[in-house]
Design a protein around this motif. Structure first.
Motif, short mmCIF file in Angstrom:
data_model
loop_
_atom_site.label_atom_id
_atom_site.label_comp_id
_atom_site.label_asym_id
_atom_site.label_seq_id
_atom_site.Cartn_x
_atom_site.Cartn_y
_atom_site.Cartn_z
N GLN A 256 42.45 43.75 50.69
CA GLN A 256 42.89 44.30 51.91
C GLN A 256 43.21 43.14 52.99
N ARG B 259 47.48 46.32 51.03
CA ARG B 259 46.48 46.21 50.36
C ARG B 259 47.02 46.01 48.67
N SER C 288 46.46 45.45 44.87
CA SER C 288 45.33 45.96 43.49
C SER C 288 45.68 45.29 42.34
N THR D 185 39.78 41.36 52.92
CA THR D 185 38.44 41.81 52.44
C THR D 185 38.77 42.27 50.87
N ILE D 186 37.83 41.59 49.98
CA ILE D 186 37.92 42.00 48.71
C ILE D 186 36.92 43.13 48.14
N SER D 187 37.45 44.06 47.57
CA SER D 187 36.52 45.34 47.06
C SER D 187 36.83 45.63 45.79
N ARG D 188 36.11 46.44 45.20
CA ARG D 188 36.49 46.98 43.75
C ARG D 188 36.10 48.29 43.57
N ASP D 189 36.65 48.90 42.58
CA ASP D 189 36.26 50.42 42.18
C ASP D 189 35.89 50.18 40.71
N THR E 273 30.29 38.27 48.34
CA THR E 273 32.03 38.28 48.37
C THR E 273 31.99 36.79 49.15
N PHE F 65 34.38 37.58 44.15
CA PHE F 65 33.11 38.03 44.13
C PHE F 65 32.10 37.00 43.47
N VAL G 257 40.44 45.80 41.14
CA VAL G 257 39.77 45.18 42.22
C VAL G 257 40.96 45.27 43.38
N TYR G 258 40.55 45.05 44.63
CA TYR G 258 41.47 45.26 45.73
C TYR G 258 41.37 44.13 46.81
#
Length: 124
Positions: A82, A19, A21, A69-73, A58, A51, A79-80
């Motif tokens: 995985q 993963r 970051s 997989t792109i994701s974010r907090d 996505t 995004f 932004v991550y």
């Protein structure tokens, strides 16, 4: 100005997961659309995941679809990416970027800010 710092790369074996970051600072209140790109030795920087401008969709390169997989907090301005089922051909320096304004999500030229990159090496 937006400052981006990637982390999480390293040397892994084929089939492993990693993963990445990307921590953003500076003009993060505008939450610019973010994306991940990669660059292998001797090759151009290529799109991996991003995004949409609205942030609700996505997009993925065909080569990583179903594995990455792109994701974010938003609370952490991070932004991550995985990455699962890694392959030797995924070996590259991975960069996160921030788009300002319009522009295609898959185009390097659409991104105004870049991090320094993090190396991911996948051994067979």
């Amino acid at each position: 100005q937006v400052q981006l710092v990637e982390s999480g790369g390293g040397l892994v074996q084929a089939g492993d997961s990693v993963r990445l970051s990307c921590a953003a600072s500076g003009r993060t209140f505008s939450r610019p659309p973010m994306g991940w790109f990669r660059q292998a030795p001797g090759k151009e920087r290529e799109f991996v995941a991003a995004f949409s401008t609205s942030g609700s969709i996505t997009h993925y390169a065909d080569s990583v679809k179903g594995r990455f997989t792109i994701s974010r907090d938003n609370a952490k301005n991070t932004v991550y990416l995985q990455m699962n089922s890694l392959k030797p051909e995924d070996t590259a320096v991975y960069y996160c970027g921030a788009r300002l304004g319009g522009g295609w999500y898959y185009s390097v030229n659409s991104y105004a800010y870049w991090g320094q990159g993090t190396q991911v090496t996948v051994s067979s």
